[in-house]
Motif scaffolding. Structure first.
Motif, PDB file in Angstrom:
ATOM      1  N   VAL A   1       0.844  -1.190   0.000  1.00 40.20           N
ATOM      2  CA  VAL A   1       0.000   0.000   0.000  1.00 40.20           C
ATOM      3  C   VAL A   1       0.882   1.244   0.000  1.00 40.20           C
ATOM      4  CG1 VAL A   1      -1.882   1.209   1.155  1.00 40.20           C
ATOM      5  CG2 VAL A   1      -1.716  -1.293   1.340  1.00 40.20           C
ATOM      6  N   GLY A   2       0.652   2.124  -0.966  1.00 44.55           N
ATOM      7  CA  GLY A   2       1.434   3.340  -1.074  1.00 44.55           C
ATOM      8  C   GLY A   2       0.810   4.501  -0.329  1.00 44.55           C
ATOM      9  N   ALA A   3       1.616   5.221   0.423  1.00 45.19           N
ATOM     10  CA  ALA A   3       1.190   6.457   1.074  1.00 45.19           C
ATOM     11  C   ALA A   3       1.597   7.612   0.168  1.00 45.19           C
ATOM     12  CB  ALA A   3       1.845   6.596   2.446  1.00 45.19           C
ATOM     13  N   ASN A   4       0.599   8.258  -0.453  1.00 42.58           N
ATOM     14  CA  ASN A   4       0.853   9.274  -1.480  1.00 42.58           C
ATOM     15  C   ASN A   4       1.730   8.720  -2.593  1.00 42.58           C
ATOM     16  OD1 ASN A   4      -0.627  11.680  -1.210  1.00 42.58           O
ATOM     17  ND2 ASN A   4       0.621  12.323   0.535  1.00 42.58           N
ATOM     18  N   GLU A   5       1.416   7.509  -3.001  1.00 43.70           N
ATOM     19  CA  GLU A   5       2.041   6.840  -4.140  1.00 43.70           C
ATOM     20  C   GLU A   5       0.939   6.234  -4.993  1.00 43.70           C
ATOM     21  OE1 GLU A   5       5.065   7.035  -4.854  1.00 43.70           O
ATOM     22  OE2 GLU A   5       6.234   7.258  -3.013  1.00 43.70           O
ATOM     23  N   PRO A   6       1.099   6.179  -6.317  1.00 37.91           N
ATOM     24  CA  PRO A   6       2.261   6.548  -7.117  1.00 37.91           C
ATOM     25  C   PRO A   6       2.382   8.046  -7.398  1.00 37.91           C
ATOM     26  CG  PRO A   6       0.552   5.759  -8.560  1.00 37.91           C
ATOM     27  CD  PRO A   6       0.025   5.605  -7.156  1.00 37.91           C
ATOM     28  N   TYR A   7       1.427   8.834  -6.882  1.00 38.62           N
ATOM     29  CA  TYR A   7       1.492  10.295  -7.023  1.00 38.62           C
ATOM     30  C   TYR A   7       1.423  10.901  -5.626  1.00 38.62           C
ATOM     31  CZ  TYR A   7      -0.313   8.597 -11.474  1.00 38.62           C
ATOM     32  OH  TYR A   7      -0.511   7.883 -12.616  1.00 38.62           O
ATOM     33  N   ASP A   8       2.099  12.014  -5.440  1.00 40.33           N
ATOM     34  CA  ASP A   8       2.075  12.678  -4.145  1.00 40.33           C
ATOM     35  C   ASP A   8       0.990  13.738  -4.139  1.00 40.33           C
ATOM     36  OD1 ASP A   8       2.538  14.044  -1.780  1.00 40.33           O
ATOM     37  OD2 ASP A   8       4.713  13.801  -1.908  1.00 40.33           O
ATOM     38  N   GLY A   9      -0.077  13.479  -3.386  1.00 40.63           N
ATOM     39  CA  GLY A   9      -1.192  14.407  -3.323  1.00 40.63           C
ATOM     40  C   GLY A   9      -0.826  15.757  -2.749  1.00 40.63           C
ATOM     41  N   ARG A  10       0.298  15.840  -2.040  1.00 41.67           N
ATOM     42  CA  ARG A  10       0.728  17.119  -1.495  1.00 41.67           C
ATOM     43  C   ARG A  10       1.358  18.010  -2.559  1.00 41.67           C
ATOM     44  NH1 ARG A  10       3.763  13.762   3.076  1.00 41.67           N
ATOM     45  NH2 ARG A  10       4.273  12.709   1.112  1.00 41.67           N
ATOM     46  N   GLU A  11       1.683  17.401  -3.707  1.00 38.85           N
ATOM     47  CA  GLU A  11       2.296  18.163  -4.801  1.00 38.85           C
ATOM     48  C   GLU A  11       1.346  18.354  -5.973  1.00 38.85           C
ATOM     49  OE1 GLU A  11       5.847  16.137  -5.870  1.00 38.85           O
ATOM     50  OE2 GLU A  11       6.822  16.436  -3.915  1.00 38.85           O
ATOM     51  N   ILE A  12       0.546  17.333  -6.276  1.00 36.87           N
ATOM     52  CA  ILE A  12      -0.345  17.411  -7.441  1.00 36.87           C
ATOM     53  C   ILE A  12      -1.757  16.978  -7.052  1.00 36.87           C
ATOM     54  CG2 ILE A  12       1.404  17.194  -9.238  1.00 36.87           C
ATOM     55  CD1 ILE A  12       0.764  14.184  -9.350  1.00 36.87           C
ATOM     56  N   MET A  13      -2.293  17.635  -6.032  1.00 34.79           N
ATOM     57  CA  MET A  13      -3.647  17.293  -5.587  1.00 34.79           C
ATOM     58  C   MET A  13      -4.624  17.456  -6.740  1.00 34.79           C
ATOM     59  SD  MET A  13      -5.250  16.165  -3.024  1.00 34.79           S
ATOM     60  CE  MET A  13      -6.782  16.048  -2.136  1.00 34.79           C
ATOM     61  N   GLY A  14      -5.464  16.476  -6.954  1.00 36.40           N
ATOM     62  CA  GLY A  14      -6.418  16.517  -8.048  1.00 36.40           C
ATOM     63  C   GLY A  14      -7.450  17.616  -7.873  1.00 36.40           C
ATOM     64  N   TYR A  15      -7.968  18.080  -8.997  1.00 39.15           N
ATOM     65  CA  TYR A  15      -8.968  19.150  -9.008  1.00 39.15           C
ATOM     66  C   TYR A  15     -10.242  18.740  -8.276  1.00 39.15           C
ATOM     67  CZ  TYR A  15     -12.308  22.478 -11.088  1.00 39.15           C
ATOM     68  OH  TYR A  15     -13.276  23.428 -11.297  1.00 39.15           O
ATOM     69  N   THR A  16     -10.662  17.498  -8.456  1.00 40.07           N
ATOM     70  CA  THR A  16     -11.928  17.059  -7.863  1.00 40.07           C
ATOM     71  C   THR A  16     -11.866  17.058  -6.343  1.00 40.07           C
ATOM     72  OG1 THR A  16     -12.443  15.723  -9.815  1.00 40.07           O
ATOM     73  CG2 THR A  16     -13.603  15.174  -7.784  1.00 40.07           C
ATOM     74  N   ALA A  17     -10.827  16.451  -5.788  1.00 44.31           N
ATOM     75  CA  ALA A  17     -10.700  16.418  -4.330  1.00 44.31           C
ATOM     76  C   ALA A  17     -10.528  17.817  -3.765  1.00 44.31           C
ATOM     77  CB  ALA A  17      -9.534  15.529  -3.924  1.00 44.31           C
ATOM     78  N   SER A  18      -9.788  18.646  -4.478  1.00 45.46           N
ATOM     79  CA  SER A  18      -9.563  20.010  -4.015  1.00 45.46           C
ATOM     80  C   SER A  18     -10.846  20.830  -4.059  1.00 45.46           C
ATOM     81  CB  SER A  18      -8.482  20.680  -4.869  1.00 45.46           C
ATOM     82  OG  SER A  18      -8.298  22.021  -4.480  1.00 45.46           O
ATOM     83  N   ARG A  19     -11.546  20.778  -5.202  1.00 48.19           N
ATOM     84  CA  ARG A  19     -12.747  21.597  -5.375  1.00 48.19           C
ATOM     85  C   ARG A  19     -13.877  21.165  -4.454  1.00 48.19           C
ATOM     86  NH1 ARG A  19     -16.355  22.793 -10.877  1.00 48.19           N
ATOM     87  NH2 ARG A  19     -18.280  23.252  -9.744  1.00 48.19           N
ATOM     88  N   HIS A  20     -14.107  19.862  -4.352  1.00 51.20           N
ATOM     89  CA  HIS A  20     -15.292  19.395  -3.635  1.00 51.20           C
ATOM     90  C   HIS A  20     -15.005  18.935  -2.208  1.00 51.20           C
ATOM     91  CE1 HIS A  20     -17.508  19.679  -7.366  1.00 51.20           C
ATOM     92  NE2 HIS A  20     -16.582  18.942  -7.962  1.00 51.20           N
ATOM     93  N   GLY A  21     -13.762  18.520  -1.952  1.00 51.89           N
ATOM     94  CA  GLY A  21     -13.423  18.080  -0.608  1.00 51.89           C
ATOM     95  C   GLY A  21     -12.790  19.176   0.217  1.00 51.89           C
ATOM     96  N   GLU A  22     -11.651  19.679  -0.239  1.00 59.05           N
ATOM     97  CA  GLU A  22     -10.937  20.702   0.529  1.00 59.05           C
ATOM     98  C   GLU A  22     -11.746  21.984   0.667  1.00 59.05           C
ATOM     99  OE1 GLU A  22      -7.079  21.338  -1.127  1.00 59.05           O
ATOM    100  OE2 GLU A  22      -6.206  19.644  -0.054  1.00 59.05           O
ATOM    101  N   THR A  23     -12.334  22.450  -0.435  1.00 60.01           N
ATOM    102  CA  THR A  23     -13.063  23.720  -0.396  1.00 60.01           C
ATOM    103  C   THR A  23     -14.237  23.664   0.569  1.00 60.01           C
ATOM    104  OG1 THR A  23     -12.431  24.199  -2.682  1.00 60.01           O
ATOM    105  CG2 THR A  23     -14.306  25.404  -1.799  1.00 60.01           C
ATOM    106  N   ARG A  24     -14.918  22.542   0.636  1.00 62.23           N
ATOM    107  CA  ARG A  24     -16.064  22.388   1.533  1.00 62.23           C
ATOM    108  C   ARG A  24     -15.651  21.995   2.954  1.00 62.23           C
ATOM    109  NH1 ARG A  24     -21.407  20.730  -0.401  1.00 62.23           N
ATOM    110  NH2 ARG A  24     -21.666  21.235  -2.598  1.00 62.23           N
ATOM    111  N   GLY A  25     -14.393  21.621   3.133  1.00 60.41           N
ATOM    112  CA  GLY A  25     -13.973  21.131   4.437  1.00 60.41           C
ATOM    113  C   GLY A  25     -14.482  19.737   4.749  1.00 60.41           C
ATOM    114  N   LEU A  26     -14.756  18.938   3.701  1.00 61.30           N
ATOM    115  CA  LEU A  26     -15.277  17.591   3.893  1.00 61.30           C
ATOM    116  C   LEU A  26     -14.145  16.583   4.061  1.00 61.30           C
ATOM    117  CD1 LEU A  26     -18.013  17.449   1.097  1.00 61.30           C
ATOM    118  CD2 LEU A  26     -18.341  17.927   3.541  1.00 61.30           C
ATOM    119  N   PRO A  27     -14.376  15.511   4.803  1.00 66.47           N
ATOM    120  CA  PRO A  27     -13.429  14.397   4.776  1.00 66.47           C
ATOM    121  C   PRO A  27     -13.317  13.885   3.338  1.00 66.47           C
ATOM    122  CG  PRO A  27     -15.123  14.071   6.452  1.00 66.47           C
ATOM    123  CD  PRO A  27     -15.560  15.224   5.617  1.00 66.47           C
TER     124      PRO A  27
END
Length: 261
Positions: A199-225
């Motif tokens: 199991v990869g932790a932020n692998e094969p992509y590092d979400g701290r560097e290239i966070m996807g638009y969907t998670a950012s727009r709908h998760g982070e912006t709303r403060g949702l888990p």
């Protein structure tokens, strides 16, 4: 291969697929499954964008197995799901509309002739056709589930190639996050209890560097888990393998995210 030519950007037809699919809208699970790269379809007027059929069936056009996995998870978990209806090679559902990578002229060494010199007007039209309707559907579905006893969680389902740029990827599954690691850390710990998984932790992509638009727009912006799950494509490239992984992830998500009281 069909000739590649600039279409009339308004020439959508009733035979074109819808830009999104919603499953189980009334489901009881306290989270929403989304799949940005569920489809390799291209609107009919755009032909095949100059690509051979093999390329359209490959990972450059969609996340192999991710759509099927999302559908099975939706059924097993009694969870709502929103799946994008068009190929990432037409316009990427996990990129902001002004991101240069949202419409690629080349992907994994393959030239996309129909994406050469795409101007602002055509890029905007593609976003109107495929990107905005999909994200509006995600937005509406989350709105409909807001105001309950708990915030809905957002679970983004993706898949990744076993080998990329000559590098072998050893992970069976990856769990990605950016600033909010609540759900990701819990899911990571749960999956790592299974001895047969890498199991990869932020692998094969590092979400701290290239966070996807969907998670950012709908998760982070709303403060949702929220969490991004990446499954290696040769783990889910048949119906039987999808069943195995759907059961495995359903059990993990039930434990981590629970169910409505």
């Amino acid at each position: 291969m069909a000739p590649c030519q600039r279409p009339d950007p308004m020439a959508m037809t009733q035979n074109d697929p819808p830009p999104f699919e919603i499953l189980n809208p009334e489901a009881s699970a306290p989270f929403l499954l989304v799949c940005d790269h569920a489809s390799n379809r291209i609107p009919i007027a755009w032909g095949d964008l100059g690509l051979e059929r093999d390329a359209l069936e490959s990972h450059i056009a969609w996340d192999i197995g991710a759509g099927a996995l999302t559908r099975r998870l939706s059924a097993l978990l009694d969870a709502p799901a929103v799946l994008a209806g068009y190929s990432r090679i037409f316009i990427d559902g996990n990129r902001a509309p002004d991101d240069p990578a949202s419409i690629l002229e080349q992907s994994d060494g393959i030239t996309v002739a129909g994406n050469r010199e795409v101007g602002a007007a055509e890029a905007a039209r593609r976003a109107e056709i495929a990107l905005y309707p999909y994200h509006d559907a995600v937005e509406r579905t989350l709105d409909e589930r807001a105001g309950g006893t708990r915030d809905p969680a957002l679970v983004c389902i993706h898949s990744f190639t076993p080998v990329f740029d000559s590098a072998v990827r050893p992970w069976h599954v990856g769990v990605l996050w950016n600033r909010d690691e609540r759900t990701a850390r819990s899911l990571l710990e749960r999956l790592r209890r299974e001895d047969d998984l890498v199991v990869g932790a932020n692998e094969p992509y590092d979400g701290r560097e290239i966070m996807g638009y969907t998670a950012s727009r709908h998760g982070e912006t709303r403060g949702l888990p929220h969490v991004i799950i990446e499954v290696r494509q040769n783990e889910i490239d048949t119906r039987e393998k999808v069943e195995v992984w759907a059961a495995r992830l359903a059990a993990a998500l039930r434990e981590v995210l629970g169910s409505d009281p």
